[in-house]
Design a protein around this motif. Structure first.
Motif, short mmCIF file in Angstrom:
data_model
loop_
_atom_site.label_atom_id
_atom_site.label_comp_id
_atom_site.label_asym_id
_atom_site.label_seq_id
_atom_site.Cartn_x
_atom_site.Cartn_y
_atom_site.Cartn_z
N ILE A 1 -0.55 0.13 4.51
CA ILE A 1 -1.58 1.08 4.16
C ILE A 1 -2.10 1.25 5.73
N LEU A 2 -2.66 0.53 6.30
CA LEU A 2 -3.08 0.66 7.64
C LEU A 2 -1.99 1.29 8.64
N GLU A 3 -0.79 0.92 8.58
CA GLU A 3 0.24 1.56 9.30
C GLU A 3 0.23 3.02 8.86
N ASN A 4 0.07 3.52 7.70
CA ASN A 4 0.24 4.84 7.70
C ASN A 4 -0.93 5.34 7.21
N GLN A 5 -1.99 4.98 7.56
CA GLN A 5 -3.45 5.41 7.10
C GLN A 5 -3.57 6.92 7.50
N HIS A 6 -3.04 7.60 8.59
CA HIS A 6 -3.15 8.93 9.07
C HIS A 6 -2.10 9.97 8.40
N ASN A 7 -1.21 9.44 7.61
CA ASN A 7 0.00 10.10 7.25
C ASN A 7 -0.07 10.08 5.65
N SER A 8 0.37 11.37 4.93
CA SER A 8 0.28 11.53 3.57
C SER A 8 1.64 10.72 3.09
N LYS A 9 1.45 9.66 2.35
CA LYS A 9 2.64 8.91 1.66
C LYS A 9 2.53 8.74 0.21
N LEU A 10 3.52 8.34 -0.41
CA LEU A 10 3.73 8.04 -1.70
C LEU A 10 3.99 6.50 -1.93
N PHE A 11 2.95 5.93 -2.30
CA PHE A 11 3.01 4.47 -2.66
C PHE A 11 3.76 4.12 -3.91
N LEU A 12 4.66 3.34 -4.02
CA LEU A 12 5.12 2.99 -5.30
C LEU A 12 5.20 1.40 -5.43
N ILE A 13 4.39 0.79 -6.32
CA ILE A 13 4.10 -0.78 -6.31
C ILE A 13 4.30 -1.12 -7.69
N ASP A 14 4.91 -2.05 -7.81
CA ASP A 14 5.58 -2.56 -9.07
C ASP A 14 4.57 -3.91 -9.19
N GLU A 15 3.81 -4.10 -10.36
CA GLU A 15 3.00 -5.27 -10.77
C GLU A 15 1.83 -5.13 -9.53
N PHE A 16 0.86 -4.14 -9.67
CA PHE A 16 -0.10 -3.86 -8.29
C PHE A 16 -1.16 -5.04 -8.30
N ASP A 17 -1.56 -5.59 -9.50
CA ASP A 17 -2.43 -6.49 -9.41
C ASP A 17 -1.89 -8.17 -9.16
N ARG A 18 -0.77 -8.28 -8.94
CA ARG A 18 -0.12 -9.54 -9.15
C ARG A 18 -1.10 -10.66 -8.24
N SER A 19 -1.49 -11.46 -8.88
CA SER A 19 -2.03 -12.61 -8.15
C SER A 19 -3.36 -12.23 -7.28
N LEU A 20 -3.91 -11.10 -7.57
CA LEU A 20 -5.00 -10.64 -6.65
C LEU A 20 -6.23 -11.05 -7.29
N HIS A 21 -7.42 -11.31 -6.67
CA HIS A 21 -8.59 -11.54 -7.11
C HIS A 21 -9.37 -10.18 -7.69
N PRO A 22 -9.96 -10.17 -8.73
CA PRO A 22 -10.55 -8.88 -9.22
C PRO A 22 -11.07 -7.97 -8.21
N LYS A 23 -11.92 -8.55 -7.22
CA LYS A 23 -12.69 -7.69 -6.40
C LYS A 23 -11.76 -6.96 -5.17
N LEU A 24 -10.68 -7.66 -5.13
CA LEU A 24 -9.64 -7.22 -4.01
C LEU A 24 -8.81 -5.98 -4.72
N VAL A 25 -8.81 -6.17 -5.99
CA VAL A 25 -8.07 -4.94 -6.69
C VAL A 25 -9.11 -4.04 -6.80
N THR A 26 -10.23 -4.13 -6.71
CA THR A 26 -11.27 -2.86 -6.84
C THR A 26 -11.27 -2.41 -5.45
N ILE A 27 -11.17 -3.12 -4.21
CA ILE A 27 -11.03 -2.72 -2.99
C ILE A 27 -9.96 -1.73 -2.74
N LEU A 28 -8.63 -2.41 -3.35
CA LEU A 28 -7.42 -1.38 -3.17
C LEU A 28 -7.59 -0.18 -3.97
N LEU A 29 -8.38 -0.08 -5.16
CA LEU A 29 -8.71 1.16 -6.01
C LEU A 29 -9.33 2.18 -5.23
N ARG A 30 -10.58 1.44 -4.26
CA ARG A 30 -11.30 2.38 -3.46
C ARG A 30 -10.32 3.02 -2.30
#
Length: 384
Positions: free
Chosen positions: A258-287
Motif C-alpha cells: 500500500i505504501l509503495e503505491n500510495q500515490h498511484n491509482s491501483k487495483l488491489f486483488l486480495i484473497d482472504e483479506f482478513d486472514r489471521s488479522l486482529h479486527p482492529k487491523l482489519v478496521t484500519i485497512l478498511l479506512r
C-alpha cells in the motif's frame, strides 16, 4: 465496481468519480468454502497473464481455467480507466487461437479481430500477416508502440496488484525487494508498524545466492527478511520473517504494498483479506482503502469475516458467491436483493437469505462418527 443507483450512504468516504462514472473504492465477496470466491481473483490473474506475457510461438497453448475442465471457449469483458481514458477490452479464445478480440478507448475502436477479419490500428496496418493466431493483439500492438495499446497494456502490467497472503515462502519474499532498495519506504513501513502496535524496531534485508532446486548447477539471488524486536530489558533480538505470526506476515506485506503505491491509482486483488488479522487491523485497512483513499485505488477482496459487515460500508460494496446444484458459481450484489441499508445484511446473510452459505449436515456427520441422538441428548443433560 459501479455505484448502486439511489444509495447515498458514505458517498464521500467510499465512492469516487472515474470520468463520468461513479465507482466504489472497495468491494467484498462473501461465500462458503469451495463456493467460487477465489475464482473472481483467478479470473483477473488469468486475463492479466494472457495480456502481459503473450505467446512465444504458435506451438504455445493459451492458458485456460474452465469450469469442470470443459472444452468451451474462454471469454473476458472488462472496462477500466487509465490516465482519464475509459477502455473496454474483450477477449475470446480457445486452447490454440484467439477467436474474438476488441479494444476501444472512449468509445473509439482501436482494433477489432474475429476469426475471419482483423481491423488493425493504422500505425501497424501493414503488420497484419505478422500477428500469430494465438497472439493477443493487445500484446502485439503495444510491442509495436501503438499508444492506446501501450496505455491499456500498462494498466494490466502495472496497475493490477495481487499481494499473496498465503504461502509466503523464501521465494515469495522477493515481494519485499522494495524494502531492500528503498530506505525511505522502509522507514514509512516501520513508522506504520509502530502506529499499529507491532513490536518491530527494524527490518533487516539480505541478499544471498542459493542453488536452484530444479538445477543444482545454477543459482539465483534470494532476499532474506528478518524483523528486529526489542526485549523487556531493552535488548534486541531478530526473528526470521517466515516464523513471524501469520498476522504479522500478512500485515507487513499489505502495508508495504500500500505504501509503495500510495500515490498511484491501483487495483488491489486480495484473497482472504482478513486472514489471521486482529479486527482492529482489519478496521484500519478498511479506512485506508475507503475513508483515507485519495488516489483512485480500488480493492476487490474475498472474505469469510461477517464482522466486516458492521463497518461503514454500502450495500453496493457487498457481493455473494453461491453455487448452483450443477456446481456453477453465481456472483450477486447485495444491491441486487434490493437492500438499501447495510444494517440488515449481516443477519440476513448469516440466516442464509442470500445463499452463499456453508450448509452443514449435522446428521450425516454424527452418523459417520457413530454418535446417536440419544447419546448426544444424554451428554447435554437431557432425557428422551
Amino acid at each position: 465496481m459501479e455505484v448502486g443507483e439511489g444509495i447515498t450512504d458514505y458517498s464521500v468516504e467510499n465512492t469516487m468519480s472515474s470520468g463520468e462514472i461513479d465507482v466504489v473504492k472497495s468491494a467484498f465477496i462473501f461465500g462458503g468454502n469451495a463456493s467460487g470466491k477465489t475464482n473472481v481473483i483467478r479470473a483477473f490473474q488469468l486475463l492479466r497473464q494472457i495480456v502481459v506475457d503473450g505467446t512465444s510461438s504458435e506451438l504455445e497453448l493459451l492458458p485456460r481455467y474452465t469450469f469442470a475442465n470443459e472444452s468451451g471457449d474462454t471469454n473476458f469483458k472488462i472496462h477500466f480507466t487509465k490516465n482519464g481514458n475509459l477502455y473496454y477490452y474483450e477477449l475470446n479464445y480457445d486452447w490454440d487461437a484467439i477467436i474474438n478480440e476488441c479494444l476501444t478507448m472512449n468509445g473509439v475502436v482501436i482494433f477489432k479481430r474475429t476469426a475471419d477479419e482483423i481491423t488493425m490500428p493504422p500505425l501497424i496496418k501493414d503488420l497484419k500477416e505478422s500477428l500469430r493466431v494465438n497472439q493477443p493483439l493487445l500484446f502485439f500492438a503495444q510491442t509495436n508502440n501503438v499508444p492506446e495499446a501501450k496505455e491499456a497494456y500498462e494498466w494490466f502490467a502495472q496497475d493490477i496488484l495481487m499481494p499473496s497472503l498465503i504461502n509466503n515462502n523464501l521465494r515469495n519474499q522477493q515481494l519485499f525487494r522494495p524494502l531492500h532498495t528503498n530506505p525511505e519506504l522502509k522507514e514509512k513501513v516501520l513508522y506504520f508498524l509502530r502506529a499499529a502496535d507491532f513490536n518491530i524496531k527494524d527490518i533487516k534485508t539480505q541478499e544471498v545466492i542459493v542453488p536452484i532446486s530444479s538445477d543444482p548447477d545454477k543459482s539465483e539471488k534470494v532476499l532474506l527478511l528478518h524483523c528486529e524486536h526489542e526485549g523487556p530489558d531493552g535488548s534486541r533480538f531478530v526473528i526470521n520473517y517466515n516464523v513471524e505470526s501469520i498476522g504479522t506476515q500478512i500485515f507487513l506485506l499489505l502495508i508495504m504494498t500500500i505504501l509503495e503505491n500510495q500515490h498511484n491509482s491501483k487495483l488491489f486483488l486480495i484473497d482472504e483479506f482478513d486472514r489471521s488479522l486482529h479486527p482492529k487491523l482489519v478496521t484500519i485497512l478498511l479506512r485506508i482503502f475507503n475513508e483515507w483513499n485519495r488516489t483512485g485505488t480500488q480493492l476487490i477482496a474475498t472474505t469469510h469475516d461477517t464482522d466486516i459487515l458492521d463497518a461503514p460500508l454500502r450495500t453496493d460494496q457487498i457481493w455473494f458467491v453461491d453455487k448452483s446444484y450443477d456446481g456453477v458459481s453465481i456472483l450477486d450484489s447485495a444491491f441486487d436483493f434490493n437492500e438499501q441499508s447495510i444494517k440488515d445484511i449481516k443477519k440476513n446473510y448469516e440466516d442464509g437469505l442470500y445463499g452463499a452459505d456453508q450448509i452443514i449436515n449435522d446428521a450425516m456427520m454424527k452418523d459417520i462418527l457413530g454418535i446417536s441422538d440419544r447419546e448426544e441428548d444424554t451428554r447435554y443433560g437431557e432425557t428422551v
